[in-house]
Design an enzyme around this catalytic site. Structure first.
Site: not given
Length: 380
Positions: A130, A234, A160
């Site tokens: 993402h 992230s 992911d």
């Protein structure tokens, strides 16, 4: 730089939060953020956890000195469509108000995240899918401030995980640890680029293992930690106190997009499996057996005269599938895959779905009150 936020509060590729009175204000329009508010989670970050040896003069600075050069900041240039009134799509409406025929153009948007160098020789960098999805350009900034253009090798939305490649000399890679040996209470360190501020280190413990059911990814087997993870973390590293990578920070639960001590990381066991295939194929080619499975509930276990309620119950078998030709039956309860215990249907799905196509798998099943070993080969 605008901070892009997914529908859930990802530790994520985020744009720059607003500065109000000297404080960073994080976005709050996420599903998990609202969930965090609903269950009464506070907005204050959890206190950093440190091992006894690091209190009163101890330090983990020598370990971080070796580790932090392997953690990078990632900047992504993408196109964000401009908000528009649906009426503008009507040609008659546009002519009536003498509006130009050309529709509003999307505008460039820059978001920030983190990544981890896992192969210094070949320049491979792991991050979250993402962080880089819809990317037009990807730039990686090293700890020594070198800024490099990155090539997207492949990405996998179901886990992911994405793999990038950079070309540079003098890179430092982070050694991979063994996430299967983690225990609740182990001390960990999260390293990333929160709120686009630059490399930041926080510490905590492993709060839980095998977290699933969050509906964040297709394959969920998260490490939960109370180390402070914020938007921008992230793709960053979760490391143990030996300086080994044990997870890739992925998501948080927070009412305002900030850390409240509930963060999630993809275990390095999954990262390793996915990146090997991304390097070879540019995608993940998942194996399948052709079975429908469900959790073994206590009631089902009792009705089948089984001890315990861990395992995956095979509810249906697809005709002509690897499971069918391999001798599996409806009603079998899978309790181990290649000798490793299976806790639930989700656990079983993760184990099989992360195997390469054509991999032989030894399943230990409970059938008619006894154990049986069945070997099947995954298919695509």
């Amino acid at each position: 730089m605008k901070m892009a936020v997914r529908p859930v509060v990802f530790a994520a590729a985020v744009g720059m939060a607003a500065l109000t009175g000297g404080a960073l204000v994080a976005p709050a329009d996420s599903a998990l953020g609202r969930f965090g508010s609903a269950i009464g989670l506070g907005a204050s970050p959890a206190a950093a956890a440190l091992p006894l040896g690091a209190v009163g003069g101890g330090t983990i600075a020598p370990m971080l000195e070796q580790v932090t050069p392997a953690v990078v900041n990632i900047s992504v240039l993408s196109q964000a469509p401009q908000a528009e009134n649906p009426l503008l799509r009507d040609p008659f409406f546009r002519r009536f108000f003498n509006l130009p025929d050309q529709m509003p153009q999307s505008r460039p948007q820059v978001s920030a995240g983190s990544g981890v160098i896992v192969d210094a020789r070949n320049g491979y960098v792991v991050t979250n899918n993402h962080v880089v999805e819809n990317a037009q350009e990807i730039a990686v900034t090293l700890k020594d401030r070198r800024r490099l253009r990155a090539k997207l090798i492949g990405r996998d939305a179901a886990t992911d995980i994405a793999l990038l490649q950079i070309k540079a000399e003098g890179l430092t890679a982070l050694p991979l640890g063994d996430s299967d040996r983690l225990q609740v209470g182990d001390f960990v360190v999260a390293i990333g680029n929160p709120f686009g501020l630059g490399q930041t280190v926080t510490s905590g413990i492993v709060s839980a293992l095998g977290r699933s059911g969050l509906k964040i990814e297709g394959y969920e087997d998260f490490i939960q930690t109370d180390a402070s993870i914020n938007p921008g973390n992230s793709g960053g590293a979760l490391v143990n106190f030996q300086g080994e990578l044990i997870g890739i920070n992925t998501a948080i639960i927070g009412p305002a997009g900030g850390s409240v001590g509930i963060g999630f990381a993809v275990p390095v066991s999954i990262v390793r499996s996915v990146t090997e295939q991304l390097r070879e194929y540019g995608e993940v080619r998942r194996g399948r057996l052709g079975v429908a499975i469900q959790d073994l509930t206590p009631d089902l276990a009792e009705s089948m005269s089984l001890k315990g309620d861990e395992g995956a119950l095979i509810a249906k078998i697809e005709r002509g599938s690897p499971a069918d030709s391999g001798g599996l039956r409806s009603g079998d309860v899978v309790i181990a895959v290649d000798g490793r215990p299976i806790r639930s249907a989700t656990d079983f799905r993760n184990r099989i779905g992360l195997l390469r196509v054509g991999t032989p798998v030894q399943l230990t099943v409970m059938r008619e009150g006894g154990q049986k070993s069945v070997t099947v080969r995954t298919a695509r």
